[in-house]
Design an enzyme around this catalytic site. Structure first.
Site, mmCIF file in Angstrom:
data_model
loop_
_atom_site.group_PDB
_atom_site.id
_atom_site.type_symbol
_atom_site.label_atom_id
_atom_site.label_comp_id
_atom_site.label_asym_id
_atom_site.label_seq_id
_atom_site.Cartn_x
_atom_site.Cartn_y
_atom_site.Cartn_z
ATOM 1 N N ARG A 185 0.798 -1.224 0.000
ATOM 2 C CA ARG A 185 0.000 0.000 0.000
ATOM 3 C C ARG A 185 0.833 1.278 0.000
ATOM 4 O O ARG A 185 0.307 2.369 -0.152
ATOM 5 C CB ARG A 185 -0.967 -0.029 1.200
ATOM 6 C CG ARG A 185 -2.113 -1.003 0.994
ATOM 7 C CD ARG A 185 -2.848 -1.261 2.294
ATOM 8 N NE ARG A 185 -2.106 -2.149 3.177
ATOM 9 C CZ ARG A 185 -2.491 -2.449 4.416
ATOM 10 N NH1 ARG A 185 -3.572 -1.898 4.923
ATOM 11 N NH2 ARG A 185 -1.781 -3.281 5.157
ATOM 12 N N ARG A 233 28.893 25.279 1.156
ATOM 13 C CA ARG A 233 28.936 23.881 0.740
ATOM 14 C C ARG A 233 29.980 23.129 1.550
ATOM 15 O O ARG A 233 30.656 23.673 2.407
ATOM 16 C CB ARG A 233 29.195 23.797 -0.760
ATOM 17 C CG ARG A 233 28.003 24.330 -1.576
ATOM 18 C CD ARG A 233 28.394 24.584 -3.003
ATOM 19 N NE ARG A 233 28.978 23.390 -3.594
ATOM 20 C CZ ARG A 233 29.787 23.406 -4.648
ATOM 21 N NH1 ARG A 233 30.110 24.560 -5.223
ATOM 22 N NH2 ARG A 233 30.261 22.287 -5.131
ATOM 23 N N ASN A 238 1.071 1.812 7.013
ATOM 24 C CA ASN A 238 0.725 0.972 5.874
ATOM 25 C C ASN A 238 0.659 1.773 4.575
ATOM 26 O O ASN A 238 0.893 1.240 3.510
ATOM 27 C CB ASN A 238 -0.625 0.281 6.103
ATOM 28 C CG ASN A 238 -0.551 -0.719 7.255
ATOM 29 O OD1 ASN A 238 0.476 -1.351 7.474
ATOM 30 N ND2 ASN A 238 -1.624 -0.841 8.003
ATOM 31 N N ALA A 297 32.920 42.923 -3.538
ATOM 32 C CA ALA A 297 31.744 42.411 -4.239
ATOM 33 C C ALA A 297 32.140 41.781 -5.564
ATOM 34 O O ALA A 297 32.951 42.319 -6.301
ATOM 35 C CB ALA A 297 30.758 43.544 -4.477
HETATM 36 C C1 UD1 Z 1 -0.836 -7.071 12.618
HETATM 37 C C2 UD1 Z 1 -1.461 -7.987 13.679
HETATM 38 C C3 UD1 Z 1 -2.661 -7.280 14.306
HETATM 39 C C4 UD1 Z 1 -2.202 -5.961 14.901
HETATM 40 C C5 UD1 Z 1 -1.510 -5.089 13.847
HETATM 41 C C6 UD1 Z 1 -0.910 -3.862 14.498
HETATM 42 C C7 UD1 Z 1 -1.080 -10.288 12.925
HETATM 43 C C8 UD1 Z 1 -1.687 -11.480 12.312
HETATM 44 N N1 UD1 Z 1 -1.880 -9.220 13.066
HETATM 45 O O1 UD1 Z 1 -1.771 -6.889 11.570
HETATM 46 O O2 UD1 Z 1 -3.266 -8.076 15.294
HETATM 47 O O3 UD1 Z 1 -3.297 -5.287 15.459
HETATM 48 O O4 UD1 Z 1 -0.459 -5.820 13.211
HETATM 49 O O5 UD1 Z 1 -0.332 -3.026 13.529
HETATM 50 O O6 UD1 Z 1 0.077 -10.317 13.294
HETATM 51 N N2 UD1 Z 1 5.434 -9.495 8.089
HETATM 52 C C9 UD1 Z 1 6.473 -10.330 7.754
HETATM 53 N N3 UD1 Z 1 6.212 -11.501 7.130
HETATM 54 C C10 UD1 Z 1 4.944 -11.895 6.831
HETATM 55 C C11 UD1 Z 1 3.873 -11.046 7.188
HETATM 56 C C12 UD1 Z 1 4.151 -9.838 7.815
HETATM 57 O O7 UD1 Z 1 7.643 -10.007 8.012
HETATM 58 O O8 UD1 Z 1 4.798 -12.981 6.283
HETATM 59 C C13 UD1 Z 1 5.738 -8.216 8.767
HETATM 60 C C14 UD1 Z 1 5.340 -7.005 7.965
HETATM 61 O O9 UD1 Z 1 6.430 -6.564 7.172
HETATM 62 C C15 UD1 Z 1 4.979 -5.997 9.048
HETATM 63 C C16 UD1 Z 1 4.500 -6.868 10.202
HETATM 64 O O10 UD1 Z 1 4.977 -8.163 9.946
HETATM 65 O O11 UD1 Z 1 6.111 -5.275 9.497
HETATM 66 C C17 UD1 Z 1 2.988 -6.863 10.374
HETATM 67 O O12 UD1 Z 1 2.365 -7.362 9.214
HETATM 68 P P1 UD1 Z 1 1.053 -6.706 8.643
HETATM 69 O O13 UD1 Z 1 0.628 -7.477 7.447
HETATM 70 O O14 UD1 Z 1 1.218 -5.247 8.480
HETATM 71 O O15 UD1 Z 1 0.016 -7.011 9.823
HETATM 72 P P2 UD1 Z 1 -1.356 -6.278 10.115
HETATM 73 O O16 UD1 Z 1 -2.394 -6.756 9.171
HETATM 74 O O17 UD1 Z 1 -1.132 -4.822 10.203
HETATM 75 CA CA CA Z 2 0.616 -3.344 9.699
#
Ligand code: UD1
Ligand code: CA
Length: 458
Positions: free
Chosen positions: A15, A332, A227, A379
């Site tokens: 996103r 600079r 996000n 100048a």
């Molecule tokens: C997650 C939580 C949610 C919480 C929210 C807070 C889970 C299932 N849900 O949701 O309960 O309220 O964060 O912001 O954990 N990532 C990986 N590998 C993956 C998937 C994700 O490294 O396979 C990392 C992403 O880069 C990110 C983080 O994990 O930094 C969270 O993932 P994201 O998909 O943003 O979770 P949310 O849907 O926001």
């Molecule tokens: Ca997130």
């Protein structure tokens, strides 16, 4: 007790609509992941582990040796992501702190509280939660009748009743390591998305009768996860307010904090006044009692005490004390202005030292030069330091008077007490106390007598 942090940073950040990995987007001058590393620092004892995936190469390169990295090749969920660190950490840590790397406003103190909570927990998990009216798409915290935490339910699968819950999952966890490594293999695959959710470890623990503790926070701002670029700007603004507030509490005056932009690493001494539209970037350090702005852009520069910088651009510059520059000065890399130097409008200085008391009032370019104390740069003076291939140096002694519109063709040395006539093109070294005029400039002998009769220096 060994405490290790795992930062999750493998997600695509779809996103953000960016070719730059999400965690490398800057906030107050430093990438998101840098902030995450700061946040976890005080609550852990070991080098952190970052789980990388999308943009792994770039992120790993940025991290260098500030963290260890493990690769999550396919993004199969937050539980699967943590599992990637098992081989590296199993047997090497007592507690594991897991954080998402897209929440840079989280305060270190809250993680410290979380770790303390887990140290006193006879169960295997403590989590950070926040109570808020705006759920922002977060997972909901489901508690049992006795108040203990039972599960975390993601918004998109929550029942109408669960959606009413105001306690949310922030995304900060502290686990008993041995329990975690085993539990990760028992997380069921999520039927809707086919992912393994770290949040499901909570249910595993509570079903086994092991208590899950929550550290409840009250500041929703701290929990903002990024996000989209809309979130990015919210976090940037909040971070800026925080930074500005800290400087103000330490004795810096800001006429308009809303238009004052200061990177995280900048240092500012007390009684310095920042006028509107001031940008202080990178490793800038500013001393006491300075007046900066309005309209100043300063990067990686060092400013002493009692200086004035009006409507000017500085990059990699060094100002000693009582320096007065602008409006419209440009310094600079390698520009060094000594005590009491005055530099007026439309001047540019690069890789040069202007010693104490030098005056350069208007329209000049000084590059690769050393200028002795109390010399005056008329100048329109230009150091012609570049012949299309190489840069050459200009050395000017003390108490030199460079006449208006002088071209100093480098390499060149001008002795102390010397003078150049207006419009002269100086191609050869000038001896001390000598006046040169013309194009190319020639010395006028015994200029002191001549000066008396012709008033050449006026
Ligand atoms: C997650 C939580 C949610 C919480 C929210 C807070 C889970 C299932 N849900 O949701 O309960 O309220 O964060 O912001 O954990 N990532 C990986 N590998 C993956 C998937 C994700 O490294 O396979 C990392 C992403 O880069 C990110 C983080 O994990 O930094 C969270 O993932 P994201 O998909 O943003 O979770 P949310 O849907 O926001
Ligand atoms: Ca997130």
């Amino acid at each position: 007790m060994k405490i290790t942090a795992i930062l999750l940073a493998a997600g695509q950040g779809t996103r953000m609509k960016s070719s730059l990995p999400k965690v490398l987007h800057p906030i107050a001058g430093q990438p998101m992941i840098w902030h995450a590393l700061q946040v976890i620092q005080r609550s852990t004892t070991e080098k952190p582990v970052v789980v990388v995936g999308h943009g792994a190469e770039e992120v790993t390169k940025y991290l260098d040796d500030s963290a260890q990295t493990v690769l999550q090749e396919a993004q199969l969920g937050t539980g699967h992501a943590v599992m990637q660190a098992e081989a590296l950490l199993k047997g090497n840590t007592d507690l594991v702190v897991v954080c998402y790397s897209d929440m840079p406003l989280l305060r270190g103190e809250n993680l410290q509280k979380l770790v303390e909570t887990q140290k006193n927990n006879r169960g295997p998990i403590s989590i950070l939660t926040v109570v808020a009216d705006d759920p922002r798409g977060f997972g909901r915290i489901i508690r049992k009748a006795d108040g203990s935490v039972e599960a975390i339910v993601e918004e998109y699968v929550a029942t109408a009743e669960q959606l009413q819950v105001k306690e949310l999952n922030v995304g900060g966890y502290c686990f008993d390591a041995d329990w975690l490594w085993d539990a990760l293999h028992r997380i069921p695959k999520n039927p809707q998305k086919g992912e393994y959710y770290l949040t499901d470890t909570v249910k595993l623990a509570s079903k086994a009768g092991l208590p899950v503790q929550a550290t409840v926070m009250d500041d929703l701002e701290e929990t903002i996860g990024i996000n989209t670029r809309v979130h990015l700007s919210e976090v940037e603004a909040a971070m800026r307010r925080r930074i500005n507030q800290e400087h103000m509490l330490n004795g810096v005056t800001m006429m308009d904090p809303a238009s004052t932009y200061i990177d995280v690493d900048v240092k500012i001494g007390r009684d310095t006044v920042l006028m509107p539209n001031t940008y202080l970037h990178g490793k800038t350090e500013i001393g006491e009692g300075n007046l900066i702005g309005p309209n100043a852009i300063i990067r990686d520069s060092k400013i002493g005490n009692r200086c004035k910088v009006l409507a000017s651009v500085l990059e990699g510059a060094l100002l000693d004390d009582d320096v007065d520059i602008g409006p419209f000065a440009r310094l600079r890399k390698g520009a060094h202005l000594g005590n009491h130097v005055h530099m007026g409008n439309f001047g540019e200085v690069k890789d040069s030292y202007l010693a104490e008391g030098v005056k350069m009032g208007h329209f000049s370019y000084i590059g690769n030069a050393q200028i002795g104390a109390n010399s005056n740069i008329g100048a329109g003076t230009i150091t012609c330091n570049y012949d299309g291939e190489k840069k050459y140096a200009t050395e000017i002694g003390e108490d030199v008077f460079i006449g208006s519109d002088t071209m100093l063709v480098a390499p060149l040395k001008i002795g102390s007490g010397a003078r150049t006539g207006a419009g002269s093109v100086v191609t050869k070294n000038v001896a001390e106390n000598t006046l040169v005029v013309g194009m190319p400039a020639r010395a006028i002998k015994k200029w002191k007598e001549k000066r008396k009769s012709n008033n050449v220096d006026k």
